[in-house]
Design a protein around this motif. Structure first.
Motif, mmCIF file in Angstrom:
data_model
loop_
_atom_site.group_PDB
_atom_site.id
_atom_site.type_symbol
_atom_site.label_atom_id
_atom_site.label_comp_id
_atom_site.label_asym_id
_atom_site.label_seq_id
_atom_site.Cartn_x
_atom_site.Cartn_y
_atom_site.Cartn_z
ATOM 1 N N LEU A 73 11.251 5.728 9.020
ATOM 2 C CA LEU A 73 10.746 5.372 7.688
ATOM 3 C C LEU A 73 11.372 4.083 7.168
ATOM 4 C CD1 LEU A 73 10.593 8.883 5.963
ATOM 5 C CD2 LEU A 73 8.746 7.598 7.046
ATOM 6 N N ARG A 74 12.568 3.796 7.675
ATOM 7 C CA ARG A 74 13.224 2.555 7.266
ATOM 8 C C ARG A 74 12.455 1.317 7.708
ATOM 9 N NH1 ARG A 74 18.260 3.416 5.187
ATOM 10 N NH2 ARG A 74 19.252 5.318 5.937
ATOM 11 N N LYS A 75 11.555 1.511 8.642
ATOM 12 C CA LYS A 75 10.777 0.360 9.145
ATOM 13 C C LYS A 75 9.579 0.068 8.252
ATOM 14 C CE LYS A 75 12.143 1.561 13.830
ATOM 15 N NZ LYS A 75 11.691 2.376 14.980
ATOM 16 N N ILE A 76 9.327 0.928 7.294
ATOM 17 C CA ILE A 76 8.155 0.718 6.433
ATOM 18 C C ILE A 76 8.551 -0.086 5.210
ATOM 19 C CG2 ILE A 76 6.354 1.854 5.066
ATOM 20 C CD1 ILE A 76 6.601 4.254 6.941
ATOM 21 N N ARG A 77 7.947 -1.217 5.088
ATOM 22 C CA ARG A 77 8.219 -2.097 3.950
ATOM 23 C C ARG A 77 7.494 -1.633 2.704
ATOM 24 N NH1 ARG A 77 8.810 -7.829 4.629
ATOM 25 N NH2 ARG A 77 10.513 -8.138 6.090
ATOM 26 N N TYR A 78 8.135 -1.770 1.591
ATOM 27 C CA TYR A 78 7.438 -1.549 0.333
ATOM 28 C C TYR A 78 6.482 -2.708 0.134
ATOM 29 C CZ TYR A 78 6.551 -0.125 -4.371
ATOM 30 O OH TYR A 78 5.927 0.303 -5.502
ATOM 31 N N PRO A 79 5.184 -2.461 -0.088
ATOM 32 C CA PRO A 79 4.218 -3.558 -0.127
ATOM 33 C C PRO A 79 4.623 -4.656 -1.115
ATOM 34 C CG PRO A 79 3.075 -1.453 -0.192
ATOM 35 C CD PRO A 79 4.547 -1.147 -0.278
ATOM 36 N N GLY A 80 4.669 -5.871 -0.598
ATOM 37 C CA GLY A 80 4.955 -7.015 -1.451
ATOM 38 C C GLY A 80 6.432 -7.307 -1.649
ATOM 39 N N LEU A 81 7.296 -6.439 -1.133
ATOM 40 C CA LEU A 81 8.731 -6.675 -1.325
ATOM 41 C C LEU A 81 9.433 -6.761 0.020
ATOM 42 C CD1 LEU A 81 9.694 -4.160 -4.154
ATOM 43 C CD2 LEU A 81 9.145 -6.567 -4.395
ATOM 44 N N SER A 82 10.583 -7.448 0.022
ATOM 45 C CA SER A 82 11.334 -7.565 1.267
ATOM 46 C C SER A 82 12.285 -6.381 1.379
ATOM 47 C CB SER A 82 12.115 -8.873 1.273
ATOM 48 O OG SER A 82 12.974 -8.915 0.151
ATOM 49 N N ARG A 83 11.779 -5.199 1.138
ATOM 50 C CA ARG A 83 12.646 -4.037 1.102
ATOM 51 C C ARG A 83 11.891 -2.838 1.649
ATOM 52 N NH1 ARG A 83 15.825 -2.407 -4.365
ATOM 53 N NH2 ARG A 83 16.822 -0.567 -3.538
ATOM 54 N N ASP A 84 12.619 -1.951 2.359
ATOM 55 C CA ASP A 84 11.915 -0.813 2.932
ATOM 56 C C ASP A 84 11.914 0.353 1.951
ATOM 57 O OD1 ASP A 84 14.103 1.360 3.893
ATOM 58 O OD2 ASP A 84 14.917 -0.671 3.909
ATOM 59 N N ILE A 85 11.047 1.315 2.225
ATOM 60 C CA ILE A 85 10.850 2.392 1.259
ATOM 61 C C ILE A 85 12.070 3.301 1.142
ATOM 62 C CG2 ILE A 85 8.329 2.370 1.484
ATOM 63 C CD1 ILE A 85 8.619 4.925 3.189
ATOM 64 N N VAL A 86 12.911 3.326 2.199
ATOM 65 C CA VAL A 86 14.104 4.178 2.134
ATOM 66 C C VAL A 86 15.136 3.556 1.202
ATOM 67 C CG1 VAL A 86 15.970 5.245 3.455
ATOM 68 C CG2 VAL A 86 13.668 5.122 4.431
ATOM 69 N N PHE A 122 14.607 1.550 -1.020
ATOM 70 C CA PHE A 122 14.004 1.487 -2.343
ATOM 71 C C PHE A 122 14.178 2.823 -3.085
ATOM 72 C CE2 PHE A 122 10.480 0.976 -5.380
ATOM 73 C CZ PHE A 122 10.640 -0.358 -5.719
ATOM 74 N N GLY A 123 14.623 3.821 -2.341
ATOM 75 C CA GLY A 123 14.878 5.121 -2.959
ATOM 76 C C GLY A 123 13.643 5.997 -3.074
ATOM 77 N N MET A 124 12.617 5.638 -2.278
ATOM 78 C CA MET A 124 11.365 6.396 -2.405
ATOM 79 C C MET A 124 11.385 7.716 -1.660
ATOM 80 S SD MET A 124 8.065 3.975 -2.224
ATOM 81 C CE MET A 124 6.958 5.355 -2.528
ATOM 82 N N VAL A 125 12.188 7.796 -0.597
ATOM 83 C CA VAL A 125 12.182 9.014 0.211
ATOM 84 C C VAL A 125 13.154 10.003 -0.409
ATOM 85 C CG1 VAL A 125 12.556 9.988 2.498
ATOM 86 C CG2 VAL A 125 11.593 7.695 2.258
ATOM 87 N N LYS A 126 12.634 11.097 -0.929
ATOM 88 C CA LYS A 126 13.466 12.067 -1.638
ATOM 89 C C LYS A 126 13.939 13.184 -0.716
ATOM 90 C CE LYS A 126 13.727 10.185 -5.485
ATOM 91 N NZ LYS A 126 14.910 9.381 -5.507
ATOM 92 N N ASP A 127 13.076 13.579 0.217
ATOM 93 C CA ASP A 127 13.446 14.703 1.065
ATOM 94 C C ASP A 127 12.591 14.699 2.326
ATOM 95 O OD1 ASP A 127 14.912 16.854 1.760
ATOM 96 O OD2 ASP A 127 13.765 18.314 0.584
ATOM 97 N N ILE A 128 13.182 15.217 3.401
ATOM 98 C CA ILE A 128 12.425 15.378 4.641
ATOM 99 C C ILE A 128 12.656 16.800 5.136
ATOM 100 C CG2 ILE A 128 12.173 14.630 7.036
ATOM 101 C CD1 ILE A 128 13.270 11.899 6.135
ATOM 102 N N GLU A 129 11.573 17.512 5.375
ATOM 103 C CA GLU A 129 11.697 18.896 5.814
ATOM 104 C C GLU A 129 11.076 19.003 7.195
ATOM 105 O OE1 GLU A 129 10.693 21.745 2.463
ATOM 106 O OE2 GLU A 129 9.597 22.546 4.206
ATOM 107 N N VAL A 130 11.849 19.519 8.140
ATOM 108 C CA VAL A 130 11.312 19.699 9.480
ATOM 109 C C VAL A 130 11.153 21.190 9.737
ATOM 110 C CG1 VAL A 130 11.671 19.257 11.927
ATOM 111 C CG2 VAL A 130 12.451 17.587 10.235
ATOM 112 N N ALA A 131 9.917 21.635 9.975
ATOM 113 C CA ALA A 131 9.672 23.056 10.220
ATOM 114 C C ALA A 131 8.812 23.195 11.474
ATOM 115 C CB ALA A 131 8.964 23.673 9.019
ATOM 116 N N GLN A 132 8.619 24.458 11.906
ATOM 117 C CA GLN A 132 7.794 24.720 13.087
ATOM 118 C C GLN A 132 6.426 24.054 12.992
ATOM 119 O OE1 GLN A 132 8.237 25.332 15.780
ATOM 120 N NE2 GLN A 132 9.951 26.471 16.104
ATOM 121 N N ARG A 133 5.822 24.223 11.785
ATOM 122 C CA ARG A 133 4.432 23.773 11.639
ATOM 123 C C ARG A 133 4.316 22.262 11.457
ATOM 124 N NH1 ARG A 133 4.654 23.186 6.152
ATOM 125 N NH2 ARG A 133 6.463 24.301 5.398
#
Ligand SMILES: Nc1ncnc2c1ncn2[C@@H]1O[C@H](COP(=O)(O)OP(=O)(O)OP(=O)(O)O)[C@@H](O)[C@H]1O
Ligand SMILES: [Mg+2]
Length: 345
Positions: free
Chosen positions: A11-24, A26-37
Protein backbone atom coordinates in the motif's frame (compact mmCIF):
# COMPACT_ATOMS: atom_id res chain seq x y z
CA UNK A 1 -1.89 -15.43 3.07
CA UNK A 2 0.24 -12.32 3.43
CA UNK A 3 0.73 -10.62 6.80
CA UNK A 4 -0.80 -7.17 7.39
CA UNK A 5 2.72 -5.78 7.26
CA UNK A 6 3.33 -7.22 3.81
CA UNK A 7 0.09 -5.67 2.67
CA UNK A 8 1.11 -2.35 4.17
CA UNK A 9 4.35 -2.50 2.18
CA UNK A 10 2.32 -2.83 -1.01
CA UNK A 11 0.00 0.00 0.00
CA UNK A 12 2.97 2.27 0.52
CA UNK A 13 3.46 2.19 -3.24
CA UNK A 14 0.13 3.90 -3.84
CA UNK A 15 0.43 7.62 -4.24
CA UNK A 16 -2.22 9.95 -3.00
CA UNK A 17 -3.54 11.49 -6.24
CA UNK A 18 -1.85 14.78 -6.97
CA UNK A 19 0.57 14.62 -4.06
CA UNK A 20 4.12 13.35 -3.70
CA UNK A 21 3.02 11.21 -0.80
CA UNK A 22 1.71 7.69 -0.40
CA UNK A 23 -1.58 6.80 1.21
CA UNK A 24 0.10 5.10 4.18
CA UNK A 25 2.23 8.05 5.22
CA UNK A 26 -0.78 10.24 4.57
CA UNK A 27 -2.46 8.35 7.39
CA UNK A 28 -5.24 6.96 5.24
CA UNK A 29 -4.77 3.30 6.13
CA UNK A 30 -6.49 2.74 9.47
CA UNK A 31 -6.55 -1.03 9.71
CA UNK A 32 -5.80 -4.21 7.80
CA UNK A 33 -7.59 -7.43 8.63
CA UNK A 34 -6.43 -10.73 7.23
CA UNK A 35 -8.97 -13.56 7.48
CA UNK A 36 -9.68 -16.89 5.77
CA UNK A 37 -12.17 -15.31 3.40
CA UNK A 38 -9.87 -12.47 2.43
CA UNK A 39 -8.33 -9.13 3.28
CA UNK A 40 -10.19 -6.09 4.57
CA UNK A 41 -8.53 -2.70 4.36
CA UNK A 42 -9.97 0.17 6.37
CA UNK A 43 -9.26 3.58 4.93
CA UNK A 44 -10.00 6.95 6.33
CA UNK A 45 -10.63 9.55 3.68
CA UNK A 46 -9.23 13.02 4.28
CA UNK A 47 -11.32 14.52 1.52
CA UNK A 48 -14.91 14.43 0.48
CA UNK A 49 -14.08 14.31 -3.20
CA UNK A 50 -15.67 11.04 -4.28
CA UNK A 51 -13.59 10.63 -7.42
CA UNK A 52 -10.35 10.77 -5.44
CA UNK A 53 -11.59 8.21 -2.93
CA UNK A 54 -12.84 5.97 -5.70
CA UNK A 55 -9.49 6.06 -7.41
CA UNK A 56 -7.66 5.15 -4.23
CA UNK A 57 -10.10 2.33 -3.45
CA UNK A 58 -9.60 0.92 -6.95
CA UNK A 59 -5.84 1.05 -6.58
CA UNK A 60 -5.94 -0.58 -3.16
CA UNK A 61 -8.12 -3.40 -4.50
CA UNK A 62 -5.85 -3.92 -7.48
CA UNK A 63 -2.68 -3.86 -5.44
CA UNK A 64 -3.89 -6.19 -2.66
CA UNK A 65 -5.54 -8.71 -4.96
CA UNK A 66 -2.26 -8.94 -6.85
CA UNK A 67 -0.58 -10.33 -3.73
CA UNK A 68 -0.27 -14.10 -3.81
CA UNK A 69 -2.79 -16.03 -1.76
CA UNK A 70 -5.38 -13.28 -1.37
CA UNK A 71 -8.80 -14.70 -2.29
CA UNK A 72 -10.80 -11.50 -1.94
CA UNK A 73 -10.33 -7.87 -1.01
CA UNK A 74 -12.75 -5.58 0.70
CA UNK A 75 -12.08 -1.89 1.16
CA UNK A 76 -14.07 0.11 3.68
CA UNK A 77 -13.87 3.86 3.67
CA UNK A 78 -14.57 5.81 6.77
CA UNK A 79 -15.21 9.42 5.96
CA UNK A 80 -13.03 11.69 8.03
CA UNK A 81 -14.48 15.10 8.75
CA UNK A 82 -13.62 17.61 6.06
CA UNK A 83 -10.49 19.66 6.79
CA UNK A 84 -12.50 22.79 7.61
CA UNK A 85 -14.54 21.15 10.33
CA UNK A 86 -11.52 19.18 11.46
CA UNK A 87 -10.06 22.54 12.49
CA UNK A 88 -11.62 21.89 15.88
CA UNK A 89 -9.08 19.18 16.56
CA UNK A 90 -5.42 19.91 15.99
CA UNK A 91 -6.13 22.35 13.22
CA UNK A 92 -6.57 25.40 15.31
CA UNK A 93 -6.88 29.08 14.76
CA UNK A 94 -4.11 31.10 16.41
CA UNK A 95 -5.51 33.32 19.17
CA UNK A 96 -5.48 36.99 18.19
CA UNK A 97 -4.57 36.24 14.59
CA UNK A 98 -7.29 37.08 12.07
CA UNK A 99 -5.81 35.51 8.96
CA UNK A 100 -3.00 33.11 8.22
CA UNK A 101 -1.43 33.16 4.79
CA UNK A 102 1.06 30.49 3.73
CA UNK A 103 3.66 31.03 1.03
CA UNK A 104 4.67 27.77 -0.62
CA UNK A 105 6.69 26.62 -3.56
CA UNK A 106 7.04 23.32 -5.33
CA UNK A 107 10.81 23.52 -5.15
CA UNK A 108 13.57 25.41 -3.43
CA UNK A 109 15.35 28.53 -4.52
CA UNK A 110 12.48 30.14 -6.41
CA UNK A 111 12.35 33.18 -4.15
CA UNK A 112 9.68 31.96 -1.76
CA UNK A 113 11.29 33.55 1.30
CA UNK A 114 11.96 36.77 -0.59
CA UNK A 115 8.30 36.91 -1.55
CA UNK A 116 7.13 35.98 1.95
CA UNK A 117 9.24 38.69 3.62
CA UNK A 118 8.42 41.44 1.15
CA UNK A 119 4.78 40.47 1.00
CA UNK A 120 4.54 40.66 4.79
CA UNK A 121 6.11 44.12 4.65
CA UNK A 122 3.81 45.17 1.83
CA UNK A 123 0.76 44.05 3.81
CA UNK A 124 2.06 46.07 6.77
CA UNK A 125 2.54 49.10 4.52
CA UNK A 126 -1.16 48.84 3.69
CA UNK A 127 -1.91 49.53 7.34
CA UNK A 128 -2.33 46.00 8.67
CA UNK A 129 -0.71 44.40 11.70
CA UNK A 130 1.49 41.66 10.38
CA UNK A 131 3.44 38.70 11.72
CA UNK A 132 5.96 36.60 9.86
CA UNK A 133 6.93 33.06 10.74
CA UNK A 134 9.79 31.26 9.11
CA UNK A 135 8.62 27.68 9.00
CA UNK A 136 11.66 26.54 7.04
CA UNK A 137 14.08 25.42 9.76
CA UNK A 138 16.56 23.97 7.31
CA UNK A 139 17.04 27.08 5.25
CA UNK A 140 16.35 29.92 7.64
CA UNK A 141 17.02 32.66 5.13
CA UNK A 142 14.24 34.85 6.49
CA UNK A 143 16.30 35.58 9.61
CA UNK A 144 19.01 37.00 7.39
CA UNK A 145 16.54 38.94 5.28
CA UNK A 146 15.04 40.74 8.24
CA UNK A 147 18.21 40.79 10.35
CA UNK A 148 16.97 38.74 13.26
CA UNK A 149 20.00 37.88 15.32
CA UNK A 150 19.02 38.77 18.85
CA UNK A 151 17.78 36.38 21.45
CA UNK A 152 14.10 35.90 21.75
CA UNK A 153 12.41 36.75 25.01
CA UNK A 154 10.15 34.27 26.80
CA UNK A 155 7.40 35.53 29.08
CA UNK A 156 6.73 34.19 32.55
CA UNK A 157 3.87 32.20 31.12
CA UNK A 158 6.51 30.61 28.88
CA UNK A 159 5.24 32.26 25.74
CA UNK A 160 7.57 33.40 23.00
CA UNK A 161 7.81 37.11 22.31
CA UNK A 162 8.38 37.75 18.60
CA UNK A 163 11.05 40.16 17.39
CA UNK A 164 9.97 43.44 15.82
CA UNK A 165 11.49 44.25 12.47
CA UNK A 166 10.43 46.98 10.05
CA UNK A 167 7.09 47.17 11.80
CA UNK A 168 6.28 43.48 11.63
CA UNK A 169 6.56 40.74 14.24
CA UNK A 170 8.91 37.97 13.35
CA UNK A 171 9.69 34.58 14.78
CA UNK A 172 11.35 31.39 13.65
CA UNK A 173 12.05 28.13 15.34
CA UNK A 174 15.52 28.58 13.91
CA UNK A 175 16.07 31.23 16.58
CA UNK A 176 15.87 28.43 19.13
CA UNK A 177 17.12 25.39 17.32
CA UNK A 178 20.47 25.38 15.63
CA UNK A 179 20.81 23.86 12.20
CA UNK A 180 22.57 20.75 13.46
CA UNK A 181 19.82 19.88 15.91
CA UNK A 182 17.21 20.51 13.25
CA UNK A 183 18.98 18.08 10.96
CA UNK A 184 19.15 15.41 13.64
CA UNK A 185 15.43 15.85 14.23
CA UNK A 186 14.75 15.89 10.55
CA UNK A 187 11.27 15.24 9.36
CA UNK A 188 7.94 14.98 11.11
CA UNK A 189 9.32 15.74 14.55
CA UNK A 190 10.42 19.23 13.56
CA UNK A 191 7.22 20.04 11.74
CA UNK A 192 5.13 18.79 14.57
CA UNK A 193 7.04 20.89 17.06
CA UNK A 194 6.90 23.79 14.71
CA UNK A 195 3.17 23.88 14.39
CA UNK A 196 2.94 23.70 18.18
CA UNK A 197 5.55 26.39 18.50
CA UNK A 198 3.46 28.64 16.32
CA UNK A 199 0.66 28.54 18.87
CA UNK A 200 3.01 29.47 21.69
CA UNK A 201 4.03 32.78 20.24
CA UNK A 202 2.66 35.92 21.85
CA UNK A 203 1.57 37.35 18.53
CA UNK A 204 -0.76 39.90 20.02
CA UNK A 205 -3.48 41.09 17.68
CA UNK A 206 -2.57 40.46 14.06
CA UNK A 207 -4.56 41.10 10.92
CA UNK A 208 -2.39 38.67 9.03
CA UNK A 209 0.30 36.12 9.79
CA UNK A 210 2.51 35.15 6.85
CA UNK A 211 4.08 31.68 6.97
CA UNK A 212 7.13 30.95 4.88
CA UNK A 213 6.68 27.22 4.38
CA UNK A 214 9.63 24.95 3.67
CA UNK A 215 10.11 24.39 -0.08
CA UNK A 216 8.22 21.47 -1.58
CA UNK A 217 4.86 19.85 -1.14
CA UNK A 218 5.76 16.84 0.97
CA UNK A 219 5.11 15.75 4.54
CA UNK A 220 6.47 18.84 6.25
CA UNK A 221 4.25 21.22 4.32
CA UNK A 222 1.23 18.99 4.64
CA UNK A 223 1.64 18.68 8.38
CA UNK A 224 1.60 22.43 8.79
CA UNK A 225 -1.31 22.92 6.42
CA UNK A 226 -3.22 20.25 8.32
CA UNK A 227 -2.54 21.65 11.78
CA UNK A 228 -2.86 25.36 11.31
CA UNK A 229 -6.11 26.87 10.14
CA UNK A 230 -4.92 28.62 7.00
CA UNK A 231 -6.96 31.24 5.19
CA UNK A 232 -4.98 31.30 2.00
CA UNK A 233 -2.01 29.91 0.14
CA UNK A 234 0.26 31.60 -2.35
CA UNK A 235 2.51 29.59 -4.62
CA UNK A 236 5.77 31.03 -5.85
CA UNK A 237 7.28 29.68 -9.01
CA UNK A 238 9.76 30.54 -11.71
CA UNK A 239 8.81 30.44 -15.39
CA UNK A 240 10.55 27.25 -16.47
CA UNK A 241 8.49 24.18 -17.19
CA UNK A 242 9.97 22.11 -14.43
CA UNK A 243 9.00 24.64 -11.78
CA UNK A 244 5.56 25.01 -13.28
CA UNK A 245 4.97 21.29 -12.89
CA UNK A 246 5.43 21.77 -9.17
CA UNK A 247 2.82 24.49 -9.15
CA UNK A 248 0.22 21.84 -9.89
CA UNK A 249 1.39 19.94 -6.84
CA UNK A 250 1.30 23.05 -4.71
CA UNK A 251 -2.24 23.80 -5.77
CA UNK A 252 -3.25 20.19 -5.22
CA UNK A 253 -1.78 20.31 -1.73
CA UNK A 254 -3.74 23.38 -0.68
CA UNK A 255 -6.91 22.10 -2.27
CA UNK A 256 -6.64 18.75 -0.55
CA UNK A 257 -6.62 20.41 2.84
CA UNK A 258 -9.31 22.86 1.89
CA UNK A 259 -7.14 25.99 1.85
CA UNK A 260 -8.14 28.58 -0.76
CA UNK A 261 -5.36 29.20 -3.27
CA UNK A 262 -5.00 32.96 -3.46
CA UNK A 263 -2.82 32.71 -6.50
CA UNK A 264 0.48 32.10 -8.22
CA UNK A 265 3.42 34.49 -8.27
CA UNK A 266 6.00 34.03 -10.97
CA UNK A 267 9.41 35.12 -9.76
CA UNK A 268 12.74 35.38 -11.68
CA UNK A 269 13.05 34.64 -15.34
CA UNK A 270 16.22 32.64 -14.99
CA UNK A 271 17.46 29.92 -12.73
CA UNK A 272 20.46 30.51 -10.54
CA UNK A 273 22.20 27.20 -9.93
CA UNK A 274 22.81 27.07 -6.22
CA UNK A 275 25.63 24.55 -6.53
CA UNK A 276 27.77 26.03 -9.31
CA UNK A 277 26.40 29.56 -9.32
CA UNK A 278 25.74 29.37 -13.05
CA UNK A 279 22.95 31.43 -14.43
CA UNK A 280 20.75 29.50 -16.80
CA UNK A 281 19.05 31.94 -19.12
CA UNK A 282 16.03 32.92 -20.00
CA UNK A 283 12.92 30.84 -20.01
CA UNK A 284 9.78 31.54 -21.90
CA UNK A 285 7.62 34.06 -20.14
CA UNK A 286 4.00 33.79 -19.26
CA UNK A 287 3.98 30.15 -18.18
CA UNK A 288 2.77 31.02 -14.71
CA UNK A 289 -0.15 33.05 -15.98
CA UNK A 290 -1.14 30.35 -18.46
CA UNK A 291 -0.97 27.62 -15.88
CA UNK A 292 -2.89 29.63 -13.30
CA UNK A 293 -5.63 30.12 -15.89
CA UNK A 294 -5.62 26.45 -16.73
CA UNK A 295 -5.90 25.42 -13.09
CA UNK A 296 -8.49 28.02 -12.25
CA UNK A 297 -6.49 30.04 -9.71
CA UNK A 298 -5.69 33.75 -9.82
CA UNK A 299 -2.40 34.89 -11.27
CA UNK A 300 -0.95 37.44 -8.90
CA UNK A 301 1.81 38.71 -11.13
CA UNK A 302 5.33 38.33 -12.42
CA UNK A 303 8.28 39.59 -10.44
CA UNK A 304 11.34 40.67 -12.39
CA UNK A 305 14.90 39.90 -11.44
CA UNK A 306 15.91 42.87 -9.35
CA UNK A 307 19.43 43.01 -8.11
CA UNK A 308 18.50 45.21 -5.17
CA UNK A 309 16.09 42.56 -4.07
CA UNK A 310 18.88 40.08 -3.62
CA UNK A 311 21.26 42.59 -2.10
CA UNK A 312 18.54 43.79 0.23
CA UNK A 313 17.87 40.21 1.25
CA UNK A 314 21.50 39.51 1.95
CA UNK A 315 21.95 42.61 4.09
CA UNK A 316 18.75 42.64 6.09
CA UNK A 317 17.45 45.54 4.06
CA UNK A 318 14.25 44.15 2.55
CA UNK A 319 13.35 46.15 -0.51
CA UNK A 320 9.71 46.90 0.29
CA UNK A 321 10.74 48.50 3.59
CA UNK A 322 13.87 50.24 2.33
CA UNK A 323 12.71 51.46 -1.06
CA UNK A 324 8.90 51.58 -1.16
CA UNK A 325 8.83 53.30 -4.55
CA UNK A 326 10.91 50.68 -6.31
CA UNK A 327 8.86 48.97 -9.05
CA UNK A 328 9.22 45.67 -7.20
CA UNK A 329 7.84 47.22 -4.03
CA UNK A 330 4.88 48.59 -5.96
CA UNK A 331 4.25 45.14 -7.42
CA UNK A 332 4.43 43.59 -3.98
CA UNK A 333 1.85 46.01 -2.66
CA UNK A 334 -0.46 45.11 -5.54
CA UNK A 335 -0.08 41.44 -4.70
CA UNK A 336 -0.62 42.21 -1.02
CA UNK A 337 -3.80 44.12 -1.79
CA UNK A 338 -5.13 41.21 -3.85
CA UNK A 339 -4.33 38.74 -1.11
CA UNK A 340 -6.02 40.89 1.54
CA UNK A 341 -9.09 41.32 -0.60
CA UNK A 342 -9.30 37.57 -1.20
CA UNK A 343 -9.01 36.87 2.52
CA UNK A 344 -11.43 39.69 3.33
CA UNK A 345 -9.25 41.46 5.84
N1 LIG B 1 13.16 38.73 -8.08
C1 LIG B 1 14.40 38.54 -7.64
N2 LIG B 1 15.44 39.24 -8.13
C2 LIG B 1 16.69 39.03 -7.71
N3 LIG B 1 17.03 38.15 -6.78
C3 LIG B 1 16.06 37.41 -6.22
C4 LIG B 1 14.70 37.56 -6.62
N4 LIG B 1 13.96 36.69 -5.90
C5 LIG B 1 14.82 36.02 -5.11
N5 LIG B 1 16.08 36.45 -5.32
C6 LIG B 1 17.29 35.94 -4.66
O1 LIG B 1 17.36 34.55 -4.97
C7 LIG B 1 17.86 33.81 -3.85
C8 LIG B 1 16.84 32.76 -3.47
O2 LIG B 1 15.69 33.42 -2.96
P1 LIG B 1 14.93 32.91 -1.67
O3 LIG B 1 15.89 32.60 -0.58
O4 LIG B 1 13.86 33.88 -1.42
O5 LIG B 1 14.33 31.59 -2.27
P2 LIG B 1 13.57 30.40 -1.53
O6 LIG B 1 12.61 29.86 -2.52
O7 LIG B 1 13.07 30.84 -0.23
O8 LIG B 1 14.76 29.40 -1.35
P3 LIG B 1 14.89 28.18 -0.30
O9 LIG B 1 14.41 27.01 -1.03
O10 LIG B 1 16.36 28.13 -0.02
O11 LIG B 1 14.09 28.52 0.90
C9 LIG B 1 18.14 34.85 -2.79
O12 LIG B 1 19.49 35.21 -2.83
C10 LIG B 1 17.24 36.02 -3.17
O13 LIG B 1 17.76 37.23 -2.68
MG1 LIG C 1 13.49 30.17 1.73
Amino acid sequence: MPTPNEILTELRKIRYPGLSRDIVSFGMVKDIEVAQRGVTVMLSAPTTKPEVIERIVEEVKRSVSAIEGVPAVEVNVERAPTPRSAAALPRQPIPGVKRVLAVASGKGGVGKSTVAVNLALAIASLGRKVGLMDADVYGPSVAMMVGADERVRITEARRIVPLERFGIRYVSMALFVDEETAIIWRGPMVTKLESEFLFNVEWGDLDCLVLDLPPGTGDAQLTITQRVALDGGIIVTTPQEIALLDVRRGIAMFREVGVPVLGVVENLSYHLCRKCGARHEIFAHGGGARLAGELGVPFLGELPIVRELREGGDHARPLVAIDPENSMSIRMREIAAQALAAMKV
